[in-house]
Design a protein around this motif. Structure first.
Motif, PDB file in Angstrom:
ATOM      1  N   GLN A  35      50.472  29.736  63.395  1.00 59.29           N
ATOM      2  CA  GLN A  35      49.240  29.507  62.997  1.00 59.29           C
ATOM      3  C   GLN A  35      48.547  30.851  62.507  1.00 59.29           C
ATOM      4  OE1 GLN A  35      46.378  26.939  65.041  1.00 59.29           O
ATOM      5  NE2 GLN A  35      47.718  25.421  65.587  1.00 59.29           N
ATOM      6  N   SER A  36      47.489  30.261  61.576  1.00 59.13           N
ATOM      7  CA  SER A  36      47.019  31.902  61.000  1.00 59.13           C
ATOM      8  C   SER A  36      45.498  31.858  61.574  1.00 59.13           C
ATOM      9  CB  SER A  36      46.971  31.658  59.499  1.00 59.13           C
ATOM     10  OG  SER A  36      48.238  31.778  58.949  1.00 59.13           O
ATOM     11  N   TYR A  37      45.358  33.033  62.062  1.00 64.21           N
ATOM     12  CA  TYR A  37      43.894  33.163  62.603  1.00 64.21           C
ATOM     13  C   TYR A  37      43.099  34.138  61.974  1.00 64.21           C
ATOM     14  CZ  TYR A  37      45.453  30.610  66.865  1.00 64.21           C
ATOM     15  OH  TYR A  37      45.714  29.698  67.611  1.00 64.21           O
ATOM     16  N   MET A  38      41.829  33.806  61.729  1.00 65.11           N
ATOM     17  CA  MET A  38      40.817  34.582  60.960  1.00 65.11           C
ATOM     18  C   MET A  38      39.969  35.329  62.378  1.00 65.11           C
ATOM     19  SD  MET A  38      38.833  31.784  58.720  1.00 65.11           S
ATOM     20  CE  MET A  38      38.759  30.675  59.775  1.00 65.11           C
ATOM     21  N   ILE A  39      40.215  36.739  61.990  1.00 69.71           N
ATOM     22  CA  ILE A  39      39.461  37.428  63.087  1.00 69.71           C
ATOM     23  C   ILE A  39      38.181  37.842  63.034  1.00 69.71           C
ATOM     24  CG2 ILE A  39      40.019  39.546  64.366  1.00 69.71           C
ATOM     25  CD1 ILE A  39      42.293  37.418  64.611  1.00 69.71           C
ATOM     26  N   PRO A  40      37.462  37.666  63.888  1.00 70.00           N
ATOM     27  CA  PRO A  40      36.147  37.930  64.034  1.00 70.00           C
ATOM     28  C   PRO A  40      35.942  39.456  64.200  1.00 70.00           C
ATOM     29  CG  PRO A  40      36.491  36.644  66.118  1.00 70.00           C
ATOM     30  CD  PRO A  40      37.797  36.707  65.216  1.00 70.00           C
ATOM     31  N   VAL A  41      34.597  40.214  63.990  1.00 71.46           N
ATOM     32  CA  VAL A  41      34.613  41.650  64.128  1.00 71.46           C
ATOM     33  C   VAL A  41      34.496  42.059  65.578  1.00 71.46           C
ATOM     34  CG1 VAL A  41      33.382  41.529  61.894  1.00 71.46           C
ATOM     35  CG2 VAL A  41      32.076  41.198  64.005  1.00 71.46           C
ATOM     36  N   ASP A  42      34.079  40.977  66.413  1.00 69.76           N
ATOM     37  CA  ASP A  42      34.037  41.355  67.893  1.00 69.76           C
ATOM     38  C   ASP A  42      35.265  40.982  68.923  1.00 69.76           C
ATOM     39  OD1 ASP A  42      33.772  38.713  67.863  1.00 69.76           O
ATOM     40  OD2 ASP A  42      31.984  38.579  69.459  1.00 69.76           O
ATOM     41  N   ALA A  43      36.353  40.859  67.857  1.00 67.02           N
ATOM     42  CA  ALA A  43      37.616  40.380  68.593  1.00 67.02           C
ATOM     43  C   ALA A  43      38.271  41.579  69.361  1.00 67.02           C
ATOM     44  CB  ALA A  43      38.689  39.843  67.996  1.00 67.02           C
ATOM     45  N   THR A  44      38.495  41.473  70.675  1.00 66.28           N
ATOM     46  CA  THR A  44      39.411  42.228  71.639  1.00 66.28           C
ATOM     47  C   THR A  44      40.902  41.875  71.442  1.00 66.28           C
ATOM     48  OG1 THR A  44      37.236  42.854  72.586  1.00 66.28           O
ATOM     49  CG2 THR A  44      39.440  43.520  73.798  1.00 66.28           C
TER      50      THR A  44
END
Length: 290
Positions: free
Chosen positions: A138-147
């Motif tokens: 799957q393709s994931y959009m990454i938020p700016v606070d992702a660790t």
């Protein structure tokens, strides 16, 4: 009057009066039911007329993420792209919810707001600019606070495109689901993975969907010079320039964008268009939904 002389008892009179009363009540109840049925029919007809007169809803969620702590420097294009696309879509009659530098909670709340607006006749559009990562096909959009240190973190902190499409589908968006995913960048997390696949995974469109991604699945694309990404630049050119009726069709716009980007990069960056649309969807504000 002496009823006894007529051979009619008082009991018979009472029974007759009761029967007359019951008949009157029955007639009144029947008339009331007929009135209710007529009122209900009028209400349905009015609702159908209102629905026919009301244009199909156009709603969009636009996300531009640029400031990732794990990146060496901010991405300047996604936020510029989000703002420019928002202005263009609003000019086309879209109700746009734009979110910049979205955290995971911001993105989930935005999806909830989008879902709440969906009607059966809605044309729904999703744009994401920023970093994208594929995990579990799957393709994931990454938020700016992702660790993110491993693939499981992508699934935990990211928001999959497929999950957003599924949320919209649950609300019964019948006209179309449009997706523009400008996230095929080389991301700052790839060096942390033992096994890593570049770019985005193939996205199979659900029913009545049209998907444009900035590069072929599994490939990455470098950002071009200038304030906007090459994909969004060509997309805006095709949305804003119409010299024929077919130019307003979403599928034609997406395909023309794909060709323009491929030509501009001599084939180094080839966007992908996937479609399961059952009818033409036009983006012009004055055009019909199909």
């Amino acid at each position: 009057m002496d009823f006894s002389r007529l051979g009619i008892s008082r009991r018979s009179v009472a029974i007759t009066a009761a029967l007359v009363g019951m008949v009157s009540l029955a007639i009144g109840a029947h008339a009331a039911l007929n009135k209710r049925a007529l009122d209900a029919a009028k209400a349905v007809a009015t609702e159908q007329a209102d629905r026919a007169a009301k244009p199909a809803s156009r709603i969009a969620l636009v996300i531009g993420n640029g400031h990732y702590p794990d990146a060496n420097s901010p991405l300047t294009q996604p936020i510029n792209d989000a703002r420019a696309l928002t202005a263009s879509l609003r000019g086309e009659g879209f109700d746009v919810d734009v979110v910049e530098d979205a955290t995971r909670d911001d993105m989930h709340r935005a999806v909830i707001r989008l879902k709440a607006k969906v009607r059966p006749d809605s044309v729904v559009m999703l744009f994401f600019g920023g970093y994208g990562v594929q995990a579990g096909r799957q393709s994931y959009m990454i938020p700016v606070d992702a660790t993110i240190w491993k693939e499981a973190d992508v699934r935990r902190d990211g928001v999959s495109v497929e999950s957003v499409l599924e949320a919209v589908k649950e609300q019964g968006a019948a006209s179309a689901k449009l997706v523009v995913l400008d996230a095929s960048r080389r991301n700052p997390y790839e060096r942390r993975f033992r096994t890593f696949s570049h770019g985005l995974a193939p996205i199979s469109p659900p029913d009545n969907a049209l998907i444009l991604t900035s590069a072929t699945p599994g490939r990455v694309a470098d950002d071009s010079d200038g304030p906007h990404s090459l994909l969004v630049t060509e997309l805006l050119n095709n949305i804003n320039t119409r010299d024929a009726d077919t130019a307003a069709a979403a599928e034609a716009i997406f395909n023309n964008t794909r060709i323009a980007v491929s030509r501009a990069t001599d084939g180094a960056q080839v966007p992908t268009v996937s479609s399961s649309l059952q009818e033409d969807i036009r983006l012009g504000a004055n055009d019909a939904g199909g």
